[in-house]
Structure formats: structure tokens, C-alpha cells
Write an enzyme that holds these catalytic residues in place. Sequence first.
Site, PDB file in Angstrom:
ATOM      1  N   ARG A 144      -0.581 -11.470  -7.850  1.00 44.55           N
ATOM      2  CA  ARG A 144      -1.789 -11.593  -8.655  1.00 44.55           C
ATOM      3  C   ARG A 144      -1.413 -11.612 -10.078  1.00 44.55           C
ATOM      4  NH1 ARG A 144      -3.984  -7.337  -9.135  1.00 44.55           N
ATOM      5  NH2 ARG A 144      -2.942  -5.962  -7.693  1.00 44.55           N
ATOM      6  N   TYR A 197      -1.193 -18.067  -4.038  1.00 46.45           N
ATOM      7  CA  TYR A 197      -0.778 -16.664  -3.577  1.00 46.45           C
ATOM      8  C   TYR A 197      -2.061 -15.853  -3.280  1.00 46.45           C
ATOM      9  CZ  TYR A 197      -0.047 -11.742  -3.530  1.00 46.45           C
ATOM     10  OH  TYR A 197      -0.147 -10.399  -2.923  1.00 46.45           O
ATOM     11  N   GLY A 198      -1.760 -15.261  -2.009  1.00 45.19           N
ATOM     12  CA  GLY A 198      -3.129 -14.595  -1.471  1.00 45.19           C
ATOM     13  C   GLY A 198      -4.088 -13.956  -2.253  1.00 45.19           C
ATOM     14  N   LYS A 229      -9.974  -9.853  -3.003  1.00 50.96           N
ATOM     15  CA  LYS A 229     -10.186  -9.118  -4.284  1.00 50.96           C
ATOM     16  C   LYS A 229     -11.286  -9.502  -5.218  1.00 50.96           C
ATOM     17  CE  LYS A 229      -7.195  -5.756  -3.454  1.00 50.96           C
ATOM     18  NZ  LYS A 229      -6.108  -6.108  -3.169  1.00 50.96           N
ATOM     19  N   HIS A 271     -11.436  -0.063  -3.897  1.00 52.86           N
ATOM     20  CA  HIS A 271      -9.777  -0.450  -3.238  1.00 52.86           C
ATOM     21  C   HIS A 271      -9.305   0.747  -2.489  1.00 52.86           C
ATOM     22  CE1 HIS A 271      -5.887  -1.998  -4.692  1.00 52.86           C
ATOM     23  NE2 HIS A 271      -6.123  -2.462  -3.491  1.00 52.86           N
ATOM     24  N   SER A 314      -2.417  -0.881  -5.944  1.00 55.49           N
ATOM     25  CA  SER A 314      -1.686  -1.962  -4.977  1.00 55.49           C
ATOM     26  C   SER A 314      -0.013  -1.548  -4.655  1.00 55.49           C
ATOM     27  CB  SER A 314      -1.599  -3.332  -5.781  1.00 55.49           C
ATOM     28  OG  SER A 314      -2.663  -3.542  -6.195  1.00 55.49           O
ATOM     29  N   ALA A 315       0.175  -1.556  -3.456  1.00 53.85           N
ATOM     30  CA  ALA A 315       1.554  -1.084  -2.976  1.00 53.85           C
ATOM     31  C   ALA A 315       1.941   0.390  -3.217  1.00 53.85           C
ATOM     32  CB  ALA A 315       2.455  -2.221  -3.735  1.00 53.85           C
ATOM     33  N   CYS A 316       1.004   1.080  -3.073  1.00 54.66           N
ATOM     34  CA  CYS A 316       1.077   2.433  -3.155  1.00 54.66           C
ATOM     35  C   CYS A 316       0.756   3.316  -1.909  1.00 54.66           C
ATOM     36  CB  CYS A 316       0.401   3.110  -4.313  1.00 54.66           C
ATOM     37  SG  CYS A 316       0.928   2.526  -5.983  1.00 54.66           S
ATOM     38  N   ASN A 322       0.071   1.938   4.896  1.00 52.04           N
ATOM     39  CA  ASN A 322       0.796   2.999   5.663  1.00 52.04           C
ATOM     40  C   ASN A 322       0.045   4.125   6.020  1.00 52.04           C
ATOM     41  OD1 ASN A 322       3.973   2.540   5.642  1.00 52.04           O
ATOM     42  ND2 ASN A 322       3.128   1.426   3.683  1.00 52.04           N
ATOM     43  N   ASP A 370      -7.536  -1.777   2.926  1.00 54.10           N
ATOM     44  CA  ASP A 370      -7.514  -2.205   1.333  1.00 54.10           C
ATOM     45  C   ASP A 370      -8.865  -2.166   0.794  1.00 54.10           C
ATOM     46  OD1 ASP A 370      -5.866  -3.169  -0.579  1.00 54.10           O
ATOM     47  OD2 ASP A 370      -6.959  -5.283  -0.364  1.00 54.10           O
ATOM     48  N   ASN A 411       7.122  -8.470  -2.956  1.00 55.78           N
ATOM     49  CA  ASN A 411       5.772  -8.618  -2.636  1.00 55.78           C
ATOM     50  C   ASN A 411       5.408  -9.736  -1.577  1.00 55.78           C
ATOM     51  OD1 ASN A 411       2.746  -7.749  -2.977  1.00 55.78           O
ATOM     52  ND2 ASN A 411       2.564  -9.606  -4.145  1.00 55.78           N
ATOM     53  N   ARG A 456       4.292 -10.700   2.107  1.00 54.35           N
ATOM     54  CA  ARG A 456       3.176 -10.088   2.823  1.00 54.35           C
ATOM     55  C   ARG A 456       2.999 -10.804   4.372  1.00 54.35           C
ATOM     56  NH1 ARG A 456      -0.499  -6.646  -0.141  1.00 54.35           N
ATOM     57  NH2 ARG A 456       0.471  -6.294  -2.102  1.00 54.35           N
ATOM     58  N   GLY A 481       4.380   9.597   8.015  1.00 51.66           N
ATOM     59  CA  GLY A 481       3.757  10.223   9.187  1.00 51.66           C
ATOM     60  C   GLY A 481       3.506  11.763   8.412  1.00 51.66           C
ATOM     61  N   ASN A 483       2.609  12.734   5.795  1.00 52.16           N
ATOM     62  CA  ASN A 483       1.447  12.731   4.965  1.00 52.16           C
ATOM     63  C   ASN A 483       0.146  13.276   5.757  1.00 52.16           C
ATOM     64  OD1 ASN A 483       2.625  11.738   2.748  1.00 52.16           O
ATOM     65  ND2 ASN A 483       2.233   9.723   3.309  1.00 52.16           N
TER      66      ASN A 483
HETATM   67  P1  GTP Z   1      -1.707  -3.263  -1.376  1.00 50.23           P
HETATM   68  O1  GTP Z   1      -1.995  -4.114  -0.189  1.00 50.23           O
HETATM   69  O2  GTP Z   1      -1.096  -3.912  -2.269  1.00 50.23           O
HETATM   70  O3  GTP Z   1      -3.123  -2.786  -2.032  1.00 50.23           O
HETATM   71  O4  GTP Z   1      -1.020  -1.968  -1.063  1.00 50.23           O
HETATM   72  P2  GTP Z   1      -1.053  -0.959  -0.064  1.00 50.23           P
HETATM   73  O5  GTP Z   1      -1.530   0.550  -1.072  1.00 50.23           O
HETATM   74  O6  GTP Z   1      -1.880  -0.998   1.173  1.00 50.23           O
HETATM   75  O7  GTP Z   1       0.450  -0.197   0.083  1.00 50.23           O
HETATM   76  P3  GTP Z   1       1.313  -0.147   1.282  1.00 50.23           P
HETATM   77  O8  GTP Z   1       0.877   0.729   2.115  1.00 50.23           O
HETATM   78  O9  GTP Z   1       1.785  -1.423   1.973  1.00 50.23           O
HETATM   79  O10 GTP Z   1       2.625   0.622   0.742  1.00 50.23           O
HETATM   80  C1  GTP Z   1       3.553  -0.070  -0.257  1.00 50.23           C
HETATM   81  C2  GTP Z   1       4.940   0.444  -0.285  1.00 50.23           C
HETATM   82  O11 GTP Z   1       4.695   2.156  -0.450  1.00 50.23           O
HETATM   83  C3  GTP Z   1       6.063   0.196   0.750  1.00 50.23           C
HETATM   84  O12 GTP Z   1       7.218  -0.190   0.169  1.00 50.23           O
HETATM   85  C4  GTP Z   1       5.795   1.630   1.394  1.00 50.23           C
HETATM   86  O13 GTP Z   1       7.260   1.700   1.980  1.00 50.23           O
HETATM   87  C5  GTP Z   1       5.588   2.662   0.218  1.00 50.23           C
HETATM   88  N1  GTP Z   1       5.247   3.799   1.072  1.00 50.23           N
HETATM   89  C6  GTP Z   1       3.947   4.056   1.503  1.00 50.23           C
HETATM   90  N2  GTP Z   1       3.714   5.268   2.071  1.00 50.23           N
HETATM   91  C7  GTP Z   1       4.611   6.012   1.584  1.00 50.23           C
HETATM   92  C8  GTP Z   1       5.079   7.369   1.474  1.00 50.23           C
HETATM   93  O14 GTP Z   1       4.125   8.117   1.791  1.00 50.23           O
HETATM   94  N3  GTP Z   1       6.088   7.769   0.695  1.00 50.23           N
HETATM   95  C9  GTP Z   1       7.075   6.944   0.056  1.00 50.23           C
HETATM   96  N4  GTP Z   1       7.937   7.431  -0.414  1.00 50.23           N
HETATM   97  N5  GTP Z   1       6.672   5.537   0.053  1.00 50.23           N
HETATM   98  C10 GTP Z   1       5.502   5.051   0.769  1.00 50.23           C
HETATM   99  C1  SPV Z   2      -3.402  -5.839  -3.814  1.00 49.37           C
HETATM  100  O1  SPV Z   2      -2.427  -6.425  -4.769  1.00 49.37           O
HETATM  101  O2  SPV Z   2      -3.933  -4.818  -4.086  1.00 49.37           O
HETATM  102  C2  SPV Z   2      -3.276  -6.460  -2.556  1.00 49.37           C
HETATM  103  C3  SPV Z   2      -2.734  -7.970  -2.335  1.00 49.37           C
HETATM  104  O3  SPV Z   2      -4.093  -5.808  -1.747  1.00 49.37           O
HETATM  105  S1  SPV Z   2      -3.714  -9.105  -3.022  1.00 49.37           S
HETATM  106  O4  SPV Z   2      -4.830  -9.367  -1.986  1.00 49.37           O
HETATM  107  O5  SPV Z   2      -2.926 -10.092  -3.369  1.00 49.37           O
HETATM  108  O6  SPV Z   2      -4.568  -8.586  -4.120  1.00 49.37           O
HETATM  109 MN    MN Z   3      -4.903  -4.123  -2.553  1.00 48.77          MN
END
Ligand code: GTP
Ligand code: SPV
Ligand code: MN
Length: 587
Positions: free
Chosen positions: A69, A197-198, A206, A226, A248-250, A254, A277, A369, A371, A498, A500
Site C-alpha cells: 500500500r 498491488y492488492g 481497505k 481493521h 498490518s502484518a502484526c 495468525n 482482517d 509483503n 501474499r 498457538g 497466544n
Molecule cells: P495484514 O494482512 O497486513 O493486515 O496482517 P495481519 O495482522 O493479518 O498479520 P499476520 O497474521 O499475517 O502476521 C504477520 C507477521 O507477524 C508474520 O511474519 C508472522 O509470522 C508474525 N506473527 C504473527 N503472530 C505472531 C506471534 O504471536 N509472535 C511473533 N513473534 N510473530 C508473530
Molecule cells: C494490510 O496491509 O493491512 C493488508 C493488506 O491487510 S492490504 O490489502 O494490501 O491492505
Molecule cells: Mn490488513
Amino acid sequence: MTNNTAVKTWLDEMVAMCQPDEVVWIDGSEAQLEALRAEAVSTGEMIKLNQEKLPGCYYHRTAENDVARVEDRTYICTPTEIEAGPNNNWMAPDEMYAKMKALYTGSMKGRTMYVIPYSMGPVGSPFSKIGIELTDSIYVVLNMNIMTRIGKAVMDQLGDNGDFVKCLHAKKDVNPDDRYIVHFPQDSTIWSVNSAYGGNVLLGKKCFALRIASYLGRNEGWMAEHMLILGLENPQGEVKYIAAAFPSACGKTNLAMLIPPEYLKKKGYKVWTVGDDIAWLRIGPDGRLYAINPEAGFFGVAPGTSEKTNYNALQATKKNTIFTNVAINNDDMTVWWEGLDKNPPENCTEWKGSVVNGKTYEGKLAHPNSRFTAPAVNCPCISPEFENPQGVPIDAIVFGGRRAKTAPLVYQARNWQHGVFVGANMASETTAAAAGAVGVVRRDPMAMKPFVGYNMGDYFAHWLEMGKKMDPEKAPKIFHVNWFRLDDEGNFMWPGFGDNMRVLLWILDRCAGKADAVESPIGYLPVDIDTTDLDIDKDVLKELLSVDKKVWLEDVEDAKKYFAQYGDRLPKEIWDELETLETKLKA
Ligand code: GTP
Ligand code: SPV
Ligand code: MN
């Protein structure tokens, strides 16, 4: 495919501007989609993967400058700048329309415009909203087919109603200098140009389901967030639902799909995924907060996804999935990314398209990033309530970020107002999901910094309003978590994934009034977290559940500066809570 005059008038106007050679309505039929897949393969837009190992799966590579993004090129074009607020880029609608029209004019000459009617949320649900996306990209059509409900059923649902979000995407030559992702909330219009890009082009995601929907939600009394949505089933078979907002990516995908630790699995605990999401939340007739996932698929981060970290997500990608910017194993036309396993393919095409030896290659084989776009129905733990048009009742709202220091593993807000402050006060280290520096701590209220389609101060006010509309006994309890605390050597202190689940159980016990907690300046902290079978030092756990007052007071100073930018749009309650926090930390 329609006699809807509002749709026809708008479509005629867009066609006259973009001048495509052909206009094709997407009816959602498998025959039409299959023909489009074949066409994308014939032009090189997509690559067909191993159909025995990965049936129905395809590969797509974006331009190197177009992998995330672009927040600096994303605009909210409200009539006045203050409506968009300091968290958004703004331009006057007339000026932006003129600028964009110049870019769109003739942009689809020699190309086909696809018309994609889609529903965010199950077709016909009282939560759901309809959009129509015009695009010249087959990749977008095929992704929208996975991520949303598309086709004729949606047009039938719309009937002759003019209430739909008007979305236009032109890929052009993906020139980053002329890339714009633009929203006109007052016109329910989204215009995107020069990206593939997505998050920039799947306009239901989004752009609609968060930016436009947050604006609609404020006007109509609901919320677009979100957030993942998960159901946690206990051994008695009762399911409680949690919604969690992480940037994002946090870790949303998972957490949404987590597999409990062995000892809990044996007892009969289970997690069901409703969404990974986005959540749309409404107060139900019984005064509780209900959530739906407006999406139909997962656009998930590939790197780090493995049998061990996220078995369910990996399973979801085994068929009918589109992979973007991962690496290809040329020997058997399967996919690979960092963290999948320890065995990168020797004969490998990395994400940029060069053939390399994956075992000795120095760079990343998959983009950080990169996907997968996977249908939700593929997920082994998809919730039986996934299609429930009424949504699921939420017991707990969880905020979380990526913080090496500061935030403890988990704490609970004292009440709704304090919880809104906890969300508003969130900060997190930036990730590869957006263009720009990675690992920099930034304020990201409710994980919505890039996604609120209006003034963030008004957004906080809306959160406070929603709380007032709910019976305090029935309103979700609010929590904050942090899986990402680092020790002095830079290792994660908490095993995460897990495990968590242990934190989720404390959260649900708190909601049920069953778990003990201690008061701290920031909120309620656990007395203990169940660490059965977990190899974790008592001191480490103590540290994870501790509050460093000095660090927190520094954070308060930062928060003061941050909140000041919203001026008189910031609700007084947020200032009050910040003051209370400071007083408690100093006491
Ligand atoms: P968006 O799709 O961007 O909104 O992201 P998301 O919040 O769905 O993130 P996602 O679950 O894909 O996690 C992104 C990254 O965080 C990956 O590299 C995972 O390995 C890492 N991650 C997720 N859960 C954990 C956790 O409990 N501990 C750690 N250390 N890393 C984690
Ligand atoms: C994010 O960035 O929070 C995502 C991927 O979930 S995107 O759809 O590109 O925004
Ligand atoms: Mn997202």
C-alpha cells in the site's frame, strides 16, 4: 446485465472517459472465470502452478515498485480539509477529480474494462453493502472473486437501487509518480490508478470496507474496523467471540486461525475463524455488539506462514489460491517463501523474476509483503457462523501492536471509555505492508491510522458514542496485547502463535468475571497466565506482565504531542484519560 439507471449512467460516463475497446460484465460463472484465467496465463499476467499439488492455483508478480500500500499517495477528498483530518492526505474533490480524469482519459484504449458487481458481507445480509468495481486487470477480477461475493446475484440484490459504491481502477503503466488511491466519501466513490498491488486495487478491501465504510458507519451508527474475528470454543461446547485490531502484518491472520497448545486441545478447546482482517460491527436488538466479516477470502502475508506457525492458513492456500510475489520452485511449479520451511528450492525463481539457486541466494526469495489470496471456505477452522447474516456477538475487543518495549503481554481497560483511550493510544512498529521504512514506532490508533475515511478525532468520538449506546454490562470488555516484546538480545520473550491462546483464555475469563487481576496505572494486569507445558522462566513472565513507569511516562509525553494535532476535534474524554494515566503513573 442490468436495467439499473444509476449503474448505467455511471458506467457510460466511466467508459466514455477510459475508452476501453470492450466492456465485459463479470457474472460470477465458473466458465467465465476459467476463460479469464486462461487468458491471463496466455498473456503472462499469471502463471499456472502445479495443478496436482496446487489445484486451481496461480502465480502473479507485480512491478518491483508496486508491492505494498502507498499511504503517501492515498487521499480522502472531503469537501473540507478538516473533515479528512490530520491523519489523511487531502485534496479538494473538484481538484482531485480533474487530476484523476486527466490520468484516466483514454487509459483503457486497446484494453478491456471488466465490470465486477460485488457484495461486502453475505448477499442480502442487513450488514452488507454493494460495490461495483470497474478494472482493466484480470488479476483484480480473479482476486475480487476470492475476496468478495461477486456476479449476477449481487446485481439482482441491488435491483434498481442506486445505493452502491462506485469503484474505478486503471492499471495504466504502474508509474509510481502518478499513482493515486483516492476516496470521495460524500460520493461513495473510489478511484485508483497506476497500481496493481492488492490493497491499492482490490477496492472492496481497505478502500471500501474500511475507508468508505468507516465514514458510512459513523453516519449510520455502526463501525468498520481493521479487526479479525474469532470464536473460542470451550470443552463444554460454548463459543465466545473476540474481535482484535492489530496493525498490518502484526498477527491478525495468525491469531484468527490459531491452534491451541496440545494440553488445551486435549481438553477440547478450539478456535473458529470468522475473519482475519476486517470487521463490521453493529449493536443488535439485544444491546450487544455483533460482527460480520465483510470479506470472503484471506489476502494473507506469506512469509512466516508454516505448518508450525499457521497450519490452517497454509491449508487454505492448497487450492484455488493466487500467490503474489512469492518464490517459485521451478522443479515442480510450487511456491516457497521465507519461513515456510528450512528448504528453499535450489532451482528457484525469486519474486522479481530471476532464476537463482535458492540455497545460496543472499537476498529474500519472496518479497516480505508477498501474499496469498485464498478462499475462506478452504480454511479447516472456518467458523460455522461465517455466513451468518446476523453476525456473531462479541465479548471482547482486543487491541495490539508490535512493541519491542513498553506494552505488557496483556492488560485490561477499566471500562469502555478507558478502552477507547487504550485503542487511541496504540503505537506499533511499521511493517512491509506499506511502502516506507520498516521497524519505526508510530502511533496507529485502533490499527486504523491508514484506514479511517474521516477525521480521527471524530472517529474517537464515534467510538465513545457507540459505547454509550450499549448497556455497560453487555458491551465488550476491552484489552491490549503485545506478542512482540524483545529481550536485551533481541529475541521474542513470548512464544506467541498457538500459545497466544493462553492469553485469550485469561481475556475470556475476565469477561466472565472468573480470573483475578491486579490494578496498575495502565489497567488490570493478570495475576498469572497459565504456562502449563510451556518452557518459560518465571522471571520472563513477570517481566512480560510488568509496567515500566519511566518508559510509560515518556510515552505519555509522545502521546500529548500526538493527540494535540487533532485540536478541538479530539474528545475531552481522551485528554481526561491521558491525564488520569499520567497521574496514576506518577503516584
Ligand atoms: P495484514 O494482512 O497486513 O493486515 O496482517 P495481519 O495482522 O493479518 O498479520 P499476520 O497474521 O499475517 O502476521 C504477520 C507477521 O507477524 C508474520 O511474519 C508472522 O509470522 C508474525 N506473527 C504473527 N503472530 C505472531 C506471534 O504471536 N509472535 C511473533 N513473534 N510473530 C508473530
Ligand atoms: C494490510 O496491509 O493491512 C493488508 C493488506 O491487510 S492490504 O490489502 O494490501 O491492505
Ligand atoms: Mn490488513
